[in-house]
Design an enzyme around this catalytic site. Sequence first.
Site, PDB file in Angstrom:
ATOM      1  N   GLU A 240      13.198 -34.427  -1.306  1.00 33.02           N
ATOM      2  CA  GLU A 240      11.794 -34.072  -1.447  1.00 33.02           C
ATOM      3  C   GLU A 240      11.585 -33.351  -2.770  1.00 33.02           C
ATOM      4  O   GLU A 240      12.547 -32.902  -3.415  1.00 33.02           O
ATOM      5  CB  GLU A 240      11.324 -33.202  -0.283  1.00 33.02           C
ATOM      6  CG  GLU A 240      12.064 -31.906  -0.124  1.00 33.02           C
ATOM      7  CD  GLU A 240      11.721 -31.196   1.184  1.00 33.02           C
ATOM      8  OE1 GLU A 240      11.226 -31.865   2.113  1.00 33.02           O
ATOM      9  OE2 GLU A 240      11.967 -29.989   1.273  1.00 33.02           O
ATOM     10  N   ASN A 275      20.796 -20.830  -2.080  1.00 31.39           N
ATOM     11  CA  ASN A 275      19.885 -21.163  -0.970  1.00 31.39           C
ATOM     12  C   ASN A 275      20.179 -20.384   0.299  1.00 31.39           C
ATOM     13  O   ASN A 275      19.715 -20.766   1.378  1.00 31.39           O
ATOM     14  CB  ASN A 275      19.918 -22.669  -0.682  1.00 31.39           C
ATOM     15  CG  ASN A 275      19.466 -23.492  -1.868  1.00 31.39           C
ATOM     16  OD1 ASN A 275      18.401 -23.243  -2.421  1.00 31.39           O
ATOM     17  ND2 ASN A 275      20.278 -24.456  -2.279  1.00 31.39           N
ATOM     18  N   GLU A 315       9.600 -22.052   8.577  1.00 27.11           N
ATOM     19  CA  GLU A 315       9.794 -21.615   7.200  1.00 27.11           C
ATOM     20  C   GLU A 315       8.839 -22.355   6.266  1.00 27.11           C
ATOM     21  O   GLU A 315       8.628 -23.564   6.404  1.00 27.11           O
ATOM     22  CB  GLU A 315      11.246 -21.850   6.768  1.00 27.11           C
ATOM     23  CG  GLU A 315      12.252 -21.090   7.623  1.00 27.11           C
ATOM     24  CD  GLU A 315      13.664 -21.167   7.071  1.00 27.11           C
ATOM     25  OE1 GLU A 315      13.898 -21.969   6.144  1.00 27.11           O
ATOM     26  OE2 GLU A 315      14.528 -20.421   7.568  1.00 27.11           O
ATOM     27  N   GLU A 328      10.936 -26.113   7.085  1.00 27.10           N
ATOM     28  CA  GLU A 328      11.682 -26.527   8.269  1.00 27.10           C
ATOM     29  C   GLU A 328      11.386 -25.553   9.401  1.00 27.10           C
ATOM     30  O   GLU A 328      10.843 -24.475   9.177  1.00 27.10           O
ATOM     31  CB  GLU A 328      13.197 -26.562   8.000  1.00 27.10           C
ATOM     32  CG  GLU A 328      13.798 -25.205   7.674  1.00 27.10           C
ATOM     33  CD  GLU A 328      15.286 -25.292   7.351  1.00 27.10           C
ATOM     34  OE1 GLU A 328      15.833 -26.398   7.334  1.00 27.10           O
ATOM     35  OE2 GLU A 328      15.889 -24.227   7.117  1.00 27.10           O
ATOM     36  N   PHE A 388      27.249 -14.517  -8.070  1.00 30.48           N
ATOM     37  CA  PHE A 388      26.461 -13.697  -7.147  1.00 30.48           C
ATOM     38  C   PHE A 388      27.106 -13.567  -5.774  1.00 30.48           C
ATOM     39  O   PHE A 388      26.470 -13.115  -4.828  1.00 30.48           O
ATOM     40  CB  PHE A 388      25.033 -14.242  -6.995  1.00 30.48           C
ATOM     41  CG  PHE A 388      24.258 -14.246  -8.282  1.00 30.48           C
ATOM     42  CD1 PHE A 388      23.888 -13.063  -8.888  1.00 30.48           C
ATOM     43  CD2 PHE A 388      23.925 -15.447  -8.890  1.00 30.48           C
ATOM     44  CE1 PHE A 388      23.176 -13.059 -10.083  1.00 30.48           C
ATOM     45  CE2 PHE A 388      23.219 -15.455 -10.090  1.00 30.48           C
ATOM     46  CZ  PHE A 388      22.850 -14.268 -10.687  1.00 30.48           C
TER      47      PHE A 388
END
Length: 707
Positions: A240, A275, A315, A328, A388
Amino acid sequence: MVYCNRFNFLFLLQWETLCSRWCLITSHKLYSSVYDPNEKTFEKLLIANRGEIACRVIKTCKKMGIKTVAIHSDVDANAVHVKMADEAVCVGPAPTSKSYLNMDAIMEVIRKTRAQAVHPGYGFLSENKEFARRLASEGVTFIGPDTHAIQAMGDKIESKLLAKNAKVNTIPGFDGVVKDADEAVRIAREIGYPVMIKASAGGGGKGMRIAWDDEETREGFRFSSQEAASSFGDDRLLIEKFIDNPRHIEIQVLADKHGNALWLNERECSIQRRNQKVVEEAPSTFLDPETRRAMGEQAVALARAVKYSSAGTVEFLVDSSKNFYFLEMNTRLQVEHPVTECITGLDLVQEMIRVAKGYPLRHKQADIPINGWAVECRVYAEDPYKSFGLPSIGKLSQYQEPLHVPSVRVDSGIQQGSDISIYYDPMISKLITYGSNRAEALKRMEEALDNYVIRGVAHNISLLREVIIHPRFVRGDISTKFLPEVYPDGFKGHKLTDLERRQLLATAASLYVAEQLRSQRFLGTPRIPIAVSKRRSWDLSVHLGDGIYPVAVSKDGSSFSVEVDGMKLNVTSEWNLASPLLSVTIDGTQRTIQRISRNASGETSIQFLGTVYKLQILTKVAAELSKYMPEKAAEDTSSILRSPMPGTVVAVSVKPGDMVSEGQEICVIEAMKMQNSMIAAKTGKVKAVHCKAGDTVGEEDLLVELE
């Protein structure tokens, strides 16, 4: 299968300790929910999970008078959730496919223990429709929605179509299953770059890649399908449009079997890496009442469309103009649910159990408040200085939660002595603070992070603390790109101001002198002649970073007067050197520090403002002599490839004699179900390969050598 009954004296003692820890948390009133002892409920409930979420469910079950059954792998035999439960059963070896995802073994435990209900927590089997179906076929209640809702919302392709039909805003994209890499490239070109490639059955950031061109689409398809198959047993992918620079805001919904559905306000989850969420808060600084209501009503509309009954989360991605798009729906309890509990007063686990038992919701939409502000930091056993956060493994040699800080909640599933292994998620805990407003909640979080003691593994406290005090975060200017935008060259720790540098130098020098004075005394008696113990001044040389600083310390009662850069600072403390935490006041400013390590050569590590700083403190004479010490030559890392994290080798792409180019993939390491491509640092010929697919490797293990 080993059946373990937890009624012996040892475990009773351990349970009392754990119970005391929970009582400390609940001494601050978190819930307005009422636990009615006369309300009929389940007699025995099995938790099909591990770690902190299993402990979280057990705590509410005990309040409701429900007996609990824990399952565990062989490596989790001494885990906290095992000790907390009334019964515990081993369901297999460490790999999740053989234990926590082993439906046959779990079903056998349910039969053997006669559990009436199962709470799946999050992850593992929590969104597995086959597991829910098997439970229903044996008359066991699944604490969650029915199989239809799990099927509909668990499949990202089907859920997007349902969302459109329910008039929920959706992201433009391809609504079918992507067959192969070539089709992925074709679809990506039609949608227009950038695109998001993600697992149809996925969640938690696994099986998800952003692609900006054809090459990244092919690579993303390969990695996402492999991660999806490994994590969810389903390698289907969808593509998407990627909304650049959005916020990630989600709505908590709660619905029963009687047609009632509520939205319990939002959670701001935009601070992410790979993510996966890192810091969450409720409410969001960005939403106005109208947008909040619109998002909530669409979330409830979607829940009603699939006849949803339980706690769930819808979400959304929200752009800078407050346009929001369905991302989702998670048909389970979210990791970050505590912040919603803090601002609404609801115990979501209790609500899930009541709904599963068939009770209607006790609240109306008008009853749902926003009381105060809550912030959650996910504390991980990770090295934040590597992308990170790359996983760290080891034993927690020292562990102390900051429960003495007001309005702090810690949801954890570990204790001192626990092992962080390569087999499971590296989360240590969820640290939650609550305040009457956002500034108060953030200030308490800052204090809680400073007072959190974690030794034995790397952790991300330094990153969390820097995020919550950053000016952009404080003013609410955040997006899912916050970390790469604020730290484009990677996270480097706290950058000291001149004042903070002087405070650290003065504190370190005072600590050094306090230790010297303590070493001269034994049970209150001087160990060396009294003349030496009356010394009142010390000239020191302190090495910090690239600088060497002369520091003069003089003792004044229980305080030290320290001269740094020609400026005098007064340092006061109780100097309890046996404590992992040391409260120090520097010219009226209170700081909580931790001395992490020290050795005989004057080297010491101090955690100051969240970041661990390495210093070397020497007397003036020793500093002069140290100039003559030879320095160890640095290793040439361009010709070798070491594993940056513990994990499993998934694939090796080269063999001895092969020519490789700079940036070429050498091998792939999987850690905590995330696949990481290891690349060559320079062009050259492969001299030796020290690993093969299937090998378990540790951090800094040698993988490949180049000539």
